[in-house]
Motif scaffolding. Structure first.
Motif, short mmCIF file in Angstrom:
data_model
loop_
_atom_site.label_atom_id
_atom_site.label_comp_id
_atom_site.label_asym_id
_atom_site.label_seq_id
_atom_site.Cartn_x
_atom_site.Cartn_y
_atom_site.Cartn_z
N LYS A 207 0.83 -1.21 0.00
CA LYS A 207 0.00 0.00 0.00
C LYS A 207 0.86 1.25 0.00
O LYS A 207 0.58 2.22 -0.71
CB LYS A 207 -0.92 0.00 1.22
N ASP B 11 -4.02 -6.90 -7.27
CA ASP B 11 -5.19 -6.32 -7.92
C ASP B 11 -5.51 -4.91 -7.43
O ASP B 11 -6.02 -4.08 -8.20
CB ASP B 11 -6.42 -7.21 -7.71
N ASP B 12 -5.24 -4.62 -6.17
CA ASP B 12 -5.61 -3.32 -5.61
C ASP B 12 -4.54 -2.25 -5.82
O ASP B 12 -4.70 -1.13 -5.34
CB ASP B 12 -5.88 -3.46 -4.11
N TYR B 13 -3.47 -2.58 -6.53
CA TYR B 13 -2.33 -1.67 -6.62
C TYR B 13 -2.08 -1.28 -8.08
O TYR B 13 -1.14 -1.77 -8.72
CB TYR B 13 -1.10 -2.31 -5.99
#
Length: 208
Positions: free
Chosen positions: A137, A176-178
């Motif tokens: 993150k 996937d979230d990056y």
């Protein structure tokens, strides 16, 4: 020039860093397979090259050097023609910061998660995956401001960080979230001379 010998293991991210750097620099390379599964890295002939018993090791016409990040610094300084490792204090410090991240959080996060699934290492998968996402993150956020880790141009910071992040899904660490990280990986993979590390069908890669 005479080929630089690289003692490696194909599925080692640490070894891949060096193989990638050698390829990006278009340096002739002789790959020497070290069979980690059979303990070749703990035998006397290899320990003579690296007393720590770890890959990678390079032999550049008799100059023997171990540790992937140290090798990246050496290659950039000797063969990089002023690219890959800034000489100004701020630029050099930014690269060193990311070399430390590669040797710490990236190795202990995505790198270690992959050790569990690919090599059967006895770490706690849930803890390692959570640790990985904590750092990914932060990295994703930083890559929202720059094209590469240490600025607008690729450096050895990117090469040091690439392998284990790119292969994080093998350790059940989803990217996937990056979006910024995925875009950065694509930029690295588009560099002339890029060579990838073999994919292992493990973790999330089983369904990819």
């Amino acid at each position: 020039m005479q080929a630089i010998k690289l003692y490696n293991f194909p599925r080692s991210g640490h070894a891949h860093r060096v193989e990638l750097m050698l390829s990006l620099l278009q340096l002739p390379t002789e790959l020497i397979f070290v069979d980690l599964a059979k303990g070749a890295h703990k035998q006397a002939d290899f320990l003579a090259l690296n007393p720590f018993g770890q890959i990678p090791v390079i032999d550049d016409q008799g100059m023997v050097l171990a540790d992937s990040n140290a090798i990246l610094v050496y290659l950039a300084r000797k063969y990089g023609n002023g690219r890959w490792l800034p000489t100004d204090p701020v630029g050099a410090a930014k690269v060193q910061r990311w070399l430390s991240v590669a040797a710490g959080p990236i190795a202990f996060g995505p790198g270690r998660a992959r050790l569990i699934t690919v090599f059967g290492a006895p770490y706690n998968a849930e803890e390692v995956i959570a640790f990985s996402h904590t750092w990914l993150k932060v990295i994703d956020q930083e890559l929202g401001a720059t094209s590469y880790l240490a600025g607008s141009e690729p450096t050895i910071a990117d090469i040091a960080a690439y392998s284990y992040i790119a292969h994080a899904p093998e350790g059940n660490v989803s990217l996937d979230d990056y979006a910024n990280i995925r875009a950065w990986l694509a930029r690295i993979e588009a560099l002339p001379g890029f060579v990838g590390m073999p994919r292992t069908v493990a973790g999330l890669q089983k369904t990819a």
